[in-house]
Design a protein around this motif. Structure first.
Motif, PDB file in Angstrom:
ATOM      1  N   PRO A 140      -3.122   1.006  -8.311  1.00 49.88           N
ATOM      2  CA  PRO A 140      -4.458   1.370  -7.699  1.00 49.88           C
ATOM      3  C   PRO A 140      -4.308   2.571  -6.813  1.00 49.88           C
ATOM      4  O   PRO A 140      -5.162   3.583  -7.007  1.00 49.88           O
TER       5      PRO A 140
ATOM      6  N   PRO B  18     -11.060  -0.636  -2.407  1.00 51.43           N
ATOM      7  CA  PRO B  18     -10.448  -1.596  -2.742  1.00 51.43           C
ATOM      8  C   PRO B  18     -10.838  -2.894  -1.839  1.00 51.43           C
ATOM      9  O   PRO B  18     -10.831  -4.092  -2.523  1.00 51.43           O
ATOM     10  N   THR B  19     -11.068  -3.036  -0.744  1.00 50.33           N
ATOM     11  CA  THR B  19     -11.461  -4.009   0.159  1.00 50.33           C
ATOM     12  C   THR B  19     -12.604  -3.717   1.193  1.00 50.33           C
ATOM     13  O   THR B  19     -12.677  -2.608   1.747  1.00 50.33           O
TER      14      THR B  19
ATOM     15  N   LYS C 225     -14.396   4.483  -5.148  1.00 47.41           N
ATOM     16  CA  LYS C 225     -13.670   3.228  -5.158  1.00 47.41           C
ATOM     17  C   LYS C 225     -13.272   2.846  -3.761  1.00 47.41           C
ATOM     18  O   LYS C 225     -13.087   3.866  -2.941  1.00 47.41           O
TER      19      LYS C 225
ATOM     20  N   GLU D 127       0.707  -1.380  -0.173  1.00 48.04           N
ATOM     21  CA  GLU D 127       0.049  -0.140  -0.106  1.00 48.04           C
ATOM     22  C   GLU D 127       0.936   1.103   0.127  1.00 48.04           C
ATOM     23  O   GLU D 127       0.326   2.467  -0.388  1.00 48.04           O
TER      24      GLU D 127
ATOM     25  N   SER E 193     -15.839   0.598  -8.283  1.00 49.53           N
ATOM     26  CA  SER E 193     -15.495  -0.423  -7.185  1.00 49.53           C
ATOM     27  C   SER E 193     -15.661  -2.032  -7.835  1.00 49.53           C
ATOM     28  O   SER E 193     -15.720  -2.883  -6.813  1.00 49.53           O
TER      29      SER E 193
END
Length: 413
Positions: free
Chosen positions: A189, A343-344, A341, A96, A361
């Motif tokens: 990303p 990511p998780t 968006k 990250e 997303s």
């Protein structure tokens, strides 16, 4: 001097990070070798930049940056290929924040960009500290050395490349250097800061009116595949019904409500029946933490790092974009809607979770454990959604080689 300053980082804090990684071993040690390659690639690029003029066009610059870009991609791909690793939080902390090396393509403020990337990994470094600080001090030293590496990188850039990468301006132009065969630098990303913010002129009143309707998330008439009316009118986000005081004792809002900002962390606790919770004027390093909120709605404006929803009931979260994750823990009848968006999404020990995704997303990763009645609503592009339940039931068998095989068991009911 610029090249020497970067070399000092490699021989100092980065070398310590590499040593602690080897000491931890396993995936962490292997991952650190890719990190070392990335920093070495950037060193070679800085050496070239110190001797040459700036490339004449963007494609030439992208070609020169490709070795660093490839290393960043390899680091992130390694994390994705090892999601079951016991050191997944270590791998994620690096993945990250490693885009910080992309500062060479940022202007006019590359140093703040590095800080943003350092903060982006904070969610996972905090997890490493939480899991290991009582078990093994090496992991604590590992976290400190990595954070120190990026902190020193930020200071280095602030000193030598304040408004952007400084080129030497002498010798052959860098564009004449034979670049490796390359495509333009693919942004990871977390480097994508061009997500269009939600138009402030968009009327959200209809959404929040629907959030306040008081319809049970698990009732059949709220599921689009069982109610044709919803398919025609679009999704109706859940807000929940009933007397909250009759809910689980562990989720009652029985203390004075709290809404404060402590440093980079927004703390929202014990809110009851409050549909006016708004977090705004945010930064990418901010995190939001909700605890024991009941029958409430939170709006988060802007792109932040992460959101944690802990022990909440009949609570809705509406947000623009996240750098890392929204996490539900020990919740009942909750709902999420993302406009940008994410990511998780992590769902743990939660019963009843409705998630409305955006077109940006659709590459989200959803991790669930010990949870039930989870539904993902995927946009069709015409204002309607497709509702898909997350599997809750599995069948496990033993293979001839004494390993386990687990498959999803569909619920036909």
């Amino acid at each position: 001097m610029s090249v020497q300053g970067f070399t000092d980082i490699l021989q100092g804090s980065l070398a310590q990070y590499l040593q602690f990684s080897v000491k931890i071993g396993g995936d962490v040690a292997q991952h650190s070798q890719l990190v070392q390659q990335a920093f070495n690639a950037q060193l070679q690029f800085l050496q070239l930049a110190s001797q040459c003029g700036k490339p004449a066009n963007q494609n030439d610059l992208m070609n020169l940056l490709k070795p660093t870009s490839d290393c960043i991609s390899a680091i992130q791909n390694f994390r994705e290929a090892n999601r079951t690793s016991q050191f997944f939080n270590h791998l994620s902390a690096i993945s990250e924040s490693i885009p910080a090396l992309g500062w060479v393509a940022v202007s006019p403020a590359p140093a703040p960009y590095i800080k943003e990337m350092n903060d982006a990994g904070q969610f996972y470094t905090n997890r490493v500290l939480k899991d290991w600080k009582e078990k093994n001090k090496t992991h604590v030293d590992w976290v400190k050395s990595w954070i120190q590496t990026l902190t020193e990188l930020q200071q280095f850039v602030k000193q030598f490349h304040t408004t952007g990468l400084v080129w030497g301006g002498r010798g052959a132009p860098a564009s004449f250097a034979p670049p490796p065969p390359a495509a333009p630098l693919p942004p990871p990303p977390v480097l994508d800061f061009n997500i269009a913010p939600v138009d402030p002129g968009v009327d959200r009143s209809a959404l929040f009116a629907q959030l306040n309707q008081g319809t049970n998330i698990t009732s059949p008439d709220m599921q689009t595949h069982k109610n044709p009316t919803l398919k025609q009118s679009g999704p109706v986000p859940y807000r929940g019904t009933g007397d909250v005081s009759s809910g689980s004792p562990g989720i009652q809002a029985d203390k004075p409500p709290k809404f404060v900002k402590d440093g980079k962390k927004w703390i929202i606790e014990y809110q009851k029946g409050n549909d006016q919770l708004v977090v705004e004027n945010t930064e990418m390093s901010n995190v939001v933490y909700l605890y024991k909120c009941v029958d409430s709605t939170l709006i988060v404006k802007g792109k932040i790092n992460s959101i944690t929803v802990d022990s909440c009931k009949k609570t809705a979260i509406v947000f623009d974009s996240l750098v890392s994750v929204i996490e539900y823990i020990n919740c009942q009848s909750v709902q999420t809607q993302v406009f940008g968006k994410v990511p998780t999404i992590s769902i743990d020990k939660t019963d009843g979770c409705q998630i409305y995704l955006s077109p940006d997303s659709l590459d989200v990763e959803i991790i669930s454990a010990k949870s039930s009645e989870m539904n993902i609503l995927i946009p069709k592009g015409n204002g309607d959604y497709t509702e898909v339940p997350i599997p809750e039931q599995f069948k496990t068998t033993i293979n001839p080689n004494k390993t386990l095989k687990t498959v999803v068991v569909e619920n036909k009911g």
